[in-house]
Design an enzyme around this catalytic site. Structure first.
Site, mmCIF file in Angstrom:
data_model
loop_
_atom_site.group_PDB
_atom_site.id
_atom_site.type_symbol
_atom_site.label_atom_id
_atom_site.label_comp_id
_atom_site.label_asym_id
_atom_site.label_seq_id
_atom_site.Cartn_x
_atom_site.Cartn_y
_atom_site.Cartn_z
ATOM 1 N N LYS A 47 20.950 5.807 -15.247
ATOM 2 C CA LYS A 47 21.842 5.287 -14.194
ATOM 3 C C LYS A 47 23.280 5.258 -14.693
ATOM 4 C CE LYS A 47 18.963 4.715 -10.922
ATOM 5 N NZ LYS A 47 19.072 5.569 -9.744
ATOM 6 N N PHE A 77 20.758 -5.406 -7.387
ATOM 7 C CA PHE A 77 19.978 -6.380 -8.134
ATOM 8 C C PHE A 77 18.499 -6.185 -7.735
ATOM 9 C CE2 PHE A 77 22.843 -8.627 -10.949
ATOM 10 C CZ PHE A 77 23.976 -7.901 -10.667
ATOM 11 N N ASN A 78 17.751 -7.183 -7.340
ATOM 12 C CA ASN A 78 16.303 -6.979 -7.144
ATOM 13 C C ASN A 78 15.953 -6.890 -5.655
ATOM 14 O OD1 ASN A 78 16.787 -8.173 -9.810
ATOM 15 N ND2 ASN A 78 14.574 -8.142 -10.015
ATOM 16 N N SER A 125 22.213 0.470 -10.612
ATOM 17 C CA SER A 125 21.327 -0.677 -10.841
ATOM 18 C C SER A 125 21.997 -1.686 -11.755
ATOM 19 C CB SER A 125 20.049 -0.155 -11.505
ATOM 20 O OG SER A 125 19.321 -1.202 -12.070
ATOM 21 N N ARG A 160 7.066 -10.292 -21.201
ATOM 22 C CA ARG A 160 7.116 -8.837 -21.147
ATOM 23 C C ARG A 160 8.312 -8.379 -21.991
ATOM 24 N NH1 ARG A 160 7.814 -6.092 -15.245
ATOM 25 N NH2 ARG A 160 9.890 -7.002 -15.440
ATOM 26 N N TYR A 199 15.546 4.499 -18.399
ATOM 27 C CA TYR A 199 15.854 4.436 -16.958
ATOM 28 C C TYR A 199 17.291 3.965 -16.748
ATOM 29 C CZ TYR A 199 16.269 2.393 -12.314
ATOM 30 O OH TYR A 199 16.737 2.046 -11.073
ATOM 31 N N LEU A 231 7.910 -7.867 -9.348
ATOM 32 C CA LEU A 231 7.285 -9.152 -9.043
ATOM 33 C C LEU A 231 6.792 -9.268 -7.593
ATOM 34 C CD1 LEU A 231 6.640 -12.054 -9.943
ATOM 35 C CD2 LEU A 231 8.975 -12.679 -9.270
ATOM 36 N N TYR A 258 11.528 3.668 -0.424
ATOM 37 C CA TYR A 258 11.603 2.275 0.048
ATOM 38 C C TYR A 258 12.999 1.931 0.580
ATOM 39 C CZ TYR A 258 11.829 -2.880 -0.706
ATOM 40 O OH TYR A 258 12.016 -4.236 -0.592
ATOM 41 N N THR A 285 20.638 -2.879 -14.116
ATOM 42 C CA THR A 285 20.176 -2.604 -15.491
ATOM 43 C C THR A 285 21.261 -1.920 -16.318
ATOM 44 O OG1 THR A 285 19.217 -0.500 -14.835
ATOM 45 C CG2 THR A 285 17.719 -2.370 -14.908
ATOM 46 N N GLY A 320 11.571 -6.826 -23.302
ATOM 47 C CA GLY A 320 12.797 -6.354 -22.656
ATOM 48 C C GLY A 320 13.294 -7.217 -21.513
HETATM 49 P P1 NAD Z 1 11.510 4.975 -4.226
HETATM 50 O O1 NAD Z 1 10.725 5.588 -5.338
HETATM 51 O O2 NAD Z 1 10.787 4.315 -3.108
HETATM 52 O O3 NAD Z 1 12.501 6.078 -3.606
HETATM 53 C C1 NAD Z 1 12.999 7.166 -4.356
HETATM 54 C C2 NAD Z 1 12.664 8.449 -3.592
HETATM 55 O O4 NAD Z 1 13.200 9.569 -4.293
HETATM 56 C C3 NAD Z 1 11.151 8.691 -3.453
HETATM 57 O O5 NAD Z 1 10.861 8.906 -2.102
HETATM 58 C C4 NAD Z 1 10.887 9.928 -4.307
HETATM 59 O O6 NAD Z 1 9.832 10.714 -3.787
HETATM 60 C C5 NAD Z 1 12.239 10.617 -4.261
HETATM 61 N N1 NAD Z 1 12.538 11.488 -5.409
HETATM 62 C C6 NAD Z 1 12.437 11.191 -6.730
HETATM 63 N N2 NAD Z 1 12.798 12.246 -7.462
HETATM 64 C C7 NAD Z 1 13.158 13.242 -6.595
HETATM 65 C C8 NAD Z 1 13.610 14.578 -6.739
HETATM 66 N N3 NAD Z 1 13.760 15.141 -7.948
HETATM 67 N N4 NAD Z 1 13.882 15.297 -5.637
HETATM 68 C C9 NAD Z 1 13.724 14.765 -4.396
HETATM 69 N N5 NAD Z 1 13.271 13.506 -4.182
HETATM 70 C C10 NAD Z 1 12.989 12.752 -5.273
HETATM 71 O O7 NAD Z 1 12.548 3.960 -4.909
HETATM 72 P P2 NAD Z 1 13.530 2.880 -4.251
HETATM 73 O O8 NAD Z 1 13.096 1.536 -4.698
HETATM 74 O O9 NAD Z 1 13.725 3.162 -2.823
HETATM 75 O O10 NAD Z 1 14.856 3.230 -5.068
HETATM 76 C C11 NAD Z 1 15.844 4.113 -4.578
HETATM 77 C C12 NAD Z 1 16.923 4.255 -5.637
HETATM 78 O O11 NAD Z 1 17.452 2.962 -5.927
HETATM 79 C C13 NAD Z 1 16.429 4.833 -6.963
HETATM 80 O O12 NAD Z 1 17.416 5.705 -7.464
HETATM 81 C C14 NAD Z 1 16.291 3.613 -7.839
HETATM 82 O O13 NAD Z 1 16.472 3.914 -9.200
HETATM 83 C C15 NAD Z 1 17.426 2.723 -7.327
HETATM 84 N N6 NAD Z 1 17.192 1.302 -7.581
HETATM 85 C C16 NAD Z 1 16.027 0.715 -7.150
HETATM 86 C C17 NAD Z 1 15.799 -0.632 -7.445
HETATM 87 C C18 NAD Z 1 14.512 -1.297 -7.029
HETATM 88 O O14 NAD Z 1 14.156 -2.329 -7.622
HETATM 89 N N7 NAD Z 1 13.789 -0.801 -6.035
HETATM 90 C C19 NAD Z 1 16.751 -1.376 -8.158
HETATM 91 C C20 NAD Z 1 17.926 -0.745 -8.559
HETATM 92 C C21 NAD Z 1 18.132 0.601 -8.265
HETATM 93 N N1 UDP Z 2 7.418 -10.662 -13.453
HETATM 94 C C1 UDP Z 2 6.248 -11.354 -13.676
HETATM 95 N N2 UDP Z 2 5.056 -10.753 -13.365
HETATM 96 C C2 UDP Z 2 4.984 -9.501 -12.820
HETATM 97 C C3 UDP Z 2 6.190 -8.796 -12.578
HETATM 98 C C4 UDP Z 2 7.396 -9.399 -12.914
HETATM 99 O O1 UDP Z 2 6.268 -12.487 -14.164
HETATM 100 O O2 UDP Z 2 3.879 -9.003 -12.571
HETATM 101 C C5 UDP Z 2 8.712 -11.289 -13.747
HETATM 102 C C6 UDP Z 2 9.518 -10.553 -14.820
HETATM 103 O O3 UDP Z 2 9.205 -11.060 -16.086
HETATM 104 C C7 UDP Z 2 10.962 -10.879 -14.404
HETATM 105 C C8 UDP Z 2 10.882 -11.065 -12.888
HETATM 106 O O4 UDP Z 2 9.503 -11.263 -12.585
HETATM 107 O O5 UDP Z 2 11.337 -12.109 -14.980
HETATM 108 C C9 UDP Z 2 11.414 -9.870 -12.115
HETATM 109 O O6 UDP Z 2 10.764 -8.717 -12.612
HETATM 110 P P1 UDP Z 2 10.891 -7.310 -11.876
HETATM 111 O O7 UDP Z 2 10.127 -6.310 -12.702
HETATM 112 O O8 UDP Z 2 10.519 -7.444 -10.442
HETATM 113 O O9 UDP Z 2 12.455 -7.008 -11.909
HETATM 114 P P2 UDP Z 2 13.489 -6.820 -13.138
HETATM 115 O O10 UDP Z 2 14.522 -7.874 -12.942
HETATM 116 O O11 UDP Z 2 12.747 -6.950 -14.411
HETATM 117 O O12 UDP Z 2 14.036 -5.454 -12.909
#
Ligand code: NAD
Ligand code: UDP
Length: 350
Positions: free
Chosen positions: A155, A179-180, A127, A298, A151, A201, A14, A129, A300
């Site tokens: 990180k 963030f999100n 992240s 939920r 998770y 969400l 993504y 987190t 956590g």
């Molecule tokens: P995503 O799952 O869409 O993208 C991650 C990609 O990595 C996928 O295409 C997957 O196939 C690939 N992948 C996973 N393990 C692999 C491996 N061992 N070898 C090769 N490819 C591998 O996720 P995203 O939302 O695009 O997130 C990208 C990064 O950002 C991740 O590290 C995620 O933890 C971090 N992140 C995402 C969010 C979010 O909410 N989307 C928030 C904070 C951090």
């Molecule tokens: N949330 C919700 N319903 C859902 C998914 C998420 O009410 O189906 C709420 C969740 O409790 C949080 C916010 O939406 O308060 C953002 O959640 P998300 O999982 O997208 O991100 P987070 O901040 O938890 O990583």
């Protein structure tokens, strides 16, 4: 601006797909690999369609140190942006070993391959987190750290490993704490395509809106916030993508000032929105009511989390410019045009 060759791990995912578009737009060369564990090759075709150029790509796993080293050498890579990883918080509590193997083990393998290939610049997808849940928002990068699930722990561990390597070798790195992320490219060609039931969400809301799911469950409305639902910092994925371009340009000495060893930088908007506010913005964008009910909290979930984005502005000259309304309109365009994401429509197989 001189151009860089940037390698993306997890290139089909993504966030990486949006970053690829933003890097191409700035005139950089982009190469990538992915094992497709959570993505589809279709996203690469769509990126090529938007950018009007193909990203050299290989199907590779992070664990394949020699394969990655050869890939980095073959493309004369200047910098790596490391997205690849597993990211579902709930799943990480069921399969902690798999998360540590893939995210921590995989990052060690990547760092080894980078060292062998002489690639010394790294941007890492971290992240919010990693912050301790008791820390008050706005969260600054020097807030205390303390993830509460495997998770988040992966990180933080990878940040610490990168920190050690950068301190005692010539690796230079930026850990971006997202963030999100929400929204999609305005073309509607790429976007978030979660496998199975969405945990997050916005994709859940949009799958209800498009008719794939019956209703949204709001996880609790008895929090200590104005409308009782938790507050988060939702950032448009194109803002996030531009933040990565700013980071990699700042990091590499041919395009920016460089960094001393390692920096941690928040990518957020600094604005918090409640679950009910997000739902209202989504209903505006889709132009119809979205069925929902309030259920139990939920486990956590914290009450309020949003960024202090000041360090990103000071070090990268970047800040988010898009609104929640923009994110909902763009996310909806993607979801409406691709109701089943990158998968074929099960009814027509197209
Ligand atoms: P995503 O799952 O869409 O993208 C991650 C990609 O990595 C996928 O295409 C997957 O196939 C690939 N992948 C996973 N393990 C692999 C491996 N061992 N070898 C090769 N490819 C591998 O996720 P995203 O939302 O695009 O997130 C990208 C990064 O950002 C991740 O590290 C995620 O933890 C971090 N992140 C995402 C969010 C979010 O909410 N989307 C928030 C904070 C951090
Ligand atoms: N949330 C919700 N319903 C859902 C998914 C998420 O009410 O189906 C709420 C969740 O409790 C949080 C916010 O939406 O308060 C953002 O959640 P998300 O999982 O997208 O991100 P987070 O901040 O938890 O990583």
């Amino acid at each position: 601006m001189p151009s860089l060759t940037v390698a993306l791990t997890g290139a089909a995912g993504y966030i990486a797909s949006h970053v690829a578009v933003a890097l191409f737009e700035r005139g950089h060369s982009v190469v990538g690999f992915d094992n497709f564990s959570n993505s589809s090759p279709k996203s690469l075709e769509r990126v090529a369609q938007i950018a009007d150029t193909h990203m050299p790509f290989e199907q590779l796993d992070l664990a394949d140190t020699d394969g990655i080293e050869a890939f980095l050498r073959a493309h004369q890579v200047d910098a790596v942006i490391h997205f690849a990883g597993l990211k579902a918080v709930g799943e990480s509590t069921e399969q902690p070993l798999r998360y540590h193997e893939n995210n921590v083990g995989g990052s060690l393998s990547l760092l080894r391959a980078m060292e062998n290939a002489g690639v010394r610049h790294l941007v890492f997808s971290s992240s919010a987190t990693v912050y301790h849940p008791d820390e008050a928002s706005p969260l600054r990068e020097d807030a205390s750290l303390g993830p509460i699930n495997p998770y988040g722990a992966t990180k933080l561990m990878v940040e610490q490993i990168i920190g050690d390597v950068a301190t005692y070798s010539d690796l230079r790195a930026i850990n971006l704490r997202y963030f999100n992320p929400v929204g999609a490219h305005p073309s509607g060609l790429i976007g978030e395509d979660p496998v199975g039931t969405p945990n997050n969400l916005m994709p859940f809301i949009m799958q209800v809106a498009v008719g794939r799911r019956e209703q949204l469950n709001i996880f609790g409305d008895d929090y200590d916030t104005p409308d009782g639902t938790p507050i988060r910092d939702y950032i448009h994925v194109m803002d996030l993508a531009e933040g990565h371009v700013a980071a990699v340009e700042a990091l590499h000495p041919t395009t920016g000032p460089g960094v001393d060893n390692v920096e941690a930088i928040n990518l957020g908007t600094g604005v918090g929105s409640s679950v009910k506010e997000v739902l209202a913005a989504a209903e505006q964008a889709v132009d119809h009511p979205i069925p929902h009910q309030v259920v139990e909290r939920r486990a956590g979930d914290g009450t309020v989390s949003y960024a202090d984005p000041g360090r990103a502005e000071a070090l990268l000259g970047w800040r988010a410019t898009r609104t929640m309304a923009d994110a909902c309109v763009d996310h909806w365009r993607w979801q409406e045009r691709n109701p089943h994401g990158f998968a074929p429509d099960p009814a027509t197989d197209e």
